[in-house]
Write an enzyme that holds these catalytic residues in place. Structure first.
Site: not given
Length: 289
Positions: A99, A101, A103, A117, A192-193
């Site tokens: 993967e 990323d 985000e 990242t 939640d994070w």
């Protein structure tokens, strides 16, 4: 005999060339909505993802790829986006997945977005690097590109590199080069994070939250199963990502990246000695640039 060998080589190269595709197409031709269809909309060049208290939304490509350049222009959720995450990433499937990323972690109004990242190899992640942006990502569209070849992965924002992950597989460090990956986008609630470690919750009075995407392009090698592992890595002109130009960043690009990292990087897993109890991941001791 020589003519037969030439013919076989020509046929092989032709077969490889068929794997090289330029997806110069619209979102609606390249992707489909996977969940939250009552929220998301896709038309021509444009994709819109929506999040409210009932659901987020997501889309993915119809095809998987191995090496190339994946890009999209994104306009992030404006205003108080705390608790929301807009994700744009490449991933294979399964417990041993690879993967790559991007985000985007929302924040309260007036505070900067965090670009998160990460890279997973054979199911293992924990390689996060985070950055603030040097512009307002909600006021206009900006280009976010993942360039991936047998030598390195590079994350770009508006053609400026922000991170590199190099291939040290010959030294026992895993690298994502044997699994085809699809492109995924999603907008979801992660209060939640996502914002200050979950201390700031999503303010649903601001819903619906909307992230907009356009100009999706995948200049990449189409994944056709295990045969693609060698085909997509071959060093010949159709595999443009294997050319010397893409083996290492230019001096000018290195300068741009160092500017970003010196001024806007806020977290690097390779500097987090407390997290790893002094047993740092081996790539942290290797040159990435």
């Amino acid at each position: 005999m020589a003519q037969i060998e030439k013919l076989l080589v020509a046929l092989f190269l032709f077969a490889v060339a068929q794997s090289i595709i330029l997806v110069d197409a619209t979102f609606s031709k390249s992707m489909y909505i996977t969940w939250g269809s009552q929220h998301a909309s896709m038309q021509g060049e444009d994709l819109q993802l929506v999040l409210d208290q009932t659901s987020g939304s997501a889309a993915q490509t119809k095809k998987a790829f191995l090496f190339g350049s994946i890009e999209s222009r994104i306009k992030l959720v404006p205003g108080n986006s705390a608790g929301t995450v807009t994700a744009y990433y490449l991933s294979s499937t399964g417990s041993q997945h690879d993967e790559i990323d991007f985000e985007f972690l929302g924040n309260i109004s007036g505070q900067p977005y965090i670009v998160h990242t990460n890279i997973y190899t054979q199911g293992n992640g924990s390689r996060e690097q985070q950055f603030y942006l040097w512009f307002d990502p909600t006021s206009d569209f900006h280009n976010y590109t993942i360039h991936w070849n047998p030598i390195e992965v590079v994350w770009y924002i508006d053609s400026i590199p922000i991170r590199v992950y190099r291939n040290y597989e010959n030294e026992g460090i895993a690298y994502p080069n044997k699994q085809g990956m699809r492109v995924y986008t999603s907008l979801w609630n992660a209060d939640d994070w996502a914002t200050r470690g979950g201390l700031v919750k999503t303010n649903w009075s601001g819903a619906p939250f909307i992230a907009r995407f356009n100009h999706f392009r995948a200049r990449a090698c189409k994944w056709n199963g295990a045969v693609s592992i060698n085909q997509c890595a071959l060093n010949f002109p159709a595999n443009w990502w294997t050319s010397p130009t893409y083996k290492q960043l230019s001096y000018a690009k290195l300068g741009q990246m160092n500017w970003v990292r010196n001024n806007y990087m806020i977290y690097d897993y390779c500097r987090d000695t407390k997290r790893f109890n002094g047993m740092m991941p081996p790539e942290c001791f290797k040159s990435q640039f």
